[in-house]
Design a protein around this motif. Structure first.
Motif: not given
Length: 206
Positions: A39-41, A62-68, A97-102
């Motif tokens: 989920a992304n909500t 305190q949102i640490e987001y590293n999924y989608n 926002m920790k998502y690692e992607s190009d």
């Protein structure tokens, strides 16, 4: 709520809230959103197509987001396709926002709603919002609004007020006292005010 992890009501489009919620002018305290890869909500409500009214929420997100590659976060609701009225948010929101992607990544963060596609009236935000892209190599777009992070598709915002500071750091930043970004057709903002400071740090915008 005792800061226990909270899964939003109507976590996605497939399970959107379609009823009528009347908070009876009471307060939900210590809300703590729970995030997962599925989920992304983040918010009391996830996706709403119903009516939410007469409600006050407080908490420290305190949102640490590293999924989608996209996140929607709102003090009351993540994505509103219905009606929200006479609601107040005292949620202080920090998003990393920790998502690692190009790939391009997106955050929609708002005091009341993350992304708004419906009717919103007579709402106030009393919580600060701070959104930061931690992975500076990622092509991140940060949409931050005192009331709504984004608004589109005929959305209306009437008689709303933001009173707290908004900060965006490290990314392509779209930020506004009421709405971070307005897109699509016929978005209307009427009789609204902002007295919070708007702070941009290390913007990648040209």
């Amino acid at each position: 709520m005792n800061n226990k992890p909270w899964i939003p009501i109507g976590i996605s489009d497939d399970t959107a809230f379609k009823g009528a919620f009347n908070g009876n002018y009471l307060t939900i305290k210590n809300l703590n959103p729970s995030l997962s890869q599925d989920a992304n909500t983040a918010g009391l409500f996830g996706v709403s197509e119903g009516v939410i009214q007469n409600l006050q929420v407080n908490g420290d997100f305190q949102i640490e987001y590293n999924y989608n590659n996209i996140l929607y976060a709102g003090g009351i609701c993540s994505i509103n396709k219905g009606t929200i009225q006479h609601c107040r948010s005292h949620v202080n929101m920090v998003v990393h926002m920790k998502y690692e992607s190009d790939q391009q990544t997106n955050v929609y963060a708002g005091g009341i709603v993350g992304d708004h596609l419906g009717i919103l009236s007579s709402c106030q935000n009393y919580g600060s919002i701070n959104v930061e892209n931690i992975n500076t190599n990622t092509n991140a777009y940060l949409h931050i609004g005192g009331i709504a992070g984004g608004a589109s598709n005929g959305a209306t915002i009437t008689n709303c007020e933001n009173t707290r500071n908004l900060t965006g750091k490290n990314g392509n930043i779209r930020i506004g006292g009421i709405v971070g970004i307005s897109s699509g057709n016929s978005v209307s903002v009427t009789n609204c005010s902002n007295i919070g400071k708007i702070l941009i740090e290390a913007s990648h915008n040209e």
